[in-house]
Design an enzyme around this catalytic site. Structure first.
Site: not given
Length: 348
Positions: A240, A216, A244
């Site tokens: 992933d 986070d 992105d």
């Protein structure tokens, strides 16, 4: 003779693949690079032609390939397919035995103004995200889906963590010698093991500085101070998401390449973006990520560094001249084929 398996795929995949192969054809004679191409239908195109996204003929072709170049896959046409194109991609990664997905991100100085972040935040960003591909929630067991209950498992072995950590540290040794390992060790057992093993591997690389971050906090740091980072290594699901997120820092999804590597066998190279079926066939897709995936292939699989550098410079020179595709400059743009020809002209 270098054997390259081309999988154009779906949507804009065939268009951007055509651009990359045109650049390869122009550059190869200048550097004595001799190669042979074989093209196969994969993804949605594989479903249409063979009834499966990852047909046996593609597997056979991979057995004789030195590298695999993939365009893009998927689209709403195959949403109800019994085996979706994305499942074919996961199966192909498993078949190839690739465990490390590498996504470099270097913000082009002429394009920093396109970033959704302020230019002074993204300018100078030059990082690599190394994502583990074989473990984690995507492959963990047990998993089940019931009407009122669902379960996924995040699983990792020591061996899986060791090999991806070593890959990250080896990558850092060729760069600025800094590794940031991302986990959620304050909550997840799998992350506690991840952090412990990464610390053990780090002892083998005393020249590399290691830091740990929770996922986070890393998500926030990527949009507040991305140029602080060199090599970021993390597990499958976190990688992933973070890759992105990082992909938009440079201003367009059309700029980010990737490579997936295993212990042996051919590596897989592909743009980080999707198939963009909404613009397919309009000759407006940005081919840069596909071209950068090509140059990754030339460097990592074939050691053709001078040729790769020349192509990258031709892309840079083209961008510096002000020539851009529609996603980069919607007011004054070139078609994908015209832009590709500019790169070829710059190369020559």
């Amino acid at each position: 003779m270098k054997n390259i398996l081309c999988l154009p795929g779906d949507g804009i995949g065939p268009e951007i693949m055509k651009s990359a192969l045109a650049v390869l054809a122009a550059a190869a004679p200048m550097y004595g690079f001799v190669y042979e191409l074989r093209e196969e239908a994969f993804g949605g195109a594989g479903i249409d032609r063979h009834g499966h996204p990852f047909a046996d003929c593609v597997k056979e072709a991979m057995g004789r390939a030195d590298a695999v170049l993939l365009g893009a896959i998927g689209g709403p046409k195959w949403d109800d397919a019994s085996v979706r194109p994305e499942q074919g991609l996961l199966a192909m990664r498993k078949f190839l035995g690739v465990y490390a997905n590498v996504r470099p991100l270097k913000v082009h100085p002429n394009l920093a103004y396109l970033s959704p972040l302020k230019e002074d935040i993204v300018s100078g960003t030059d990082l690599v995200i190394v994502r583990e591909l074989t473990g984690g929630a995507y492959f963990g067991e047990p998993r089940e889906l019931l009407e009122d209950f669902a379960r996924d498992s995040i699983t990792y072995s020591r061996a899986e963590i060791e090999r991806i950590a070593r890959y990250a540290f080896e990558t850092a040794m060729k760069r600025d010698r800094r590794v940031t390992s991302v986990d959620k060790a304050n909550v997840l057992a799998s992350s506690k093991l991840w952090r412990s093993v990464v610390c053990e591997v780090a002892k083998e690389y005393p020249a590399v500085t290691l830091e740990h971050m929770y996922v986070d906090a890393m998500a926030m740091a990527l949009v507040t101070n991305p140029k602080r980072y060199d090599v970021i290594v993390t597990e499958n699901l976190f990688g992933d998401i973070l890759s992105d997120e990082a992909s938009v820092l440079g201003g367009s999804l059309g700029l980010l390449s990737s490579g997936s590597f295993g212990a042996d066998g051919p590596a897989l190279y592909e743009p980080a973006h999707g198939s963009a079926p909404d613009i397919a066939g309009q000759n407006i897709a940005n081919p840069i990520a596909m071209i950068y995936s090509l140059t990754m292939m030339l460097r990592y699989s074939f050691g053709a560094t001078a040729m790769a550098d020349a192509i990258d410079k031709a892309v840079d020179d083209t961008l510096r001249s002000g020539a851009m595709t529609k996603d980069l400059n919607p007011d004054e743009w070139l078609s994908a084929t015209d832009w590709t020809q500019r790169v070829i002209d710059a190369l020559r």
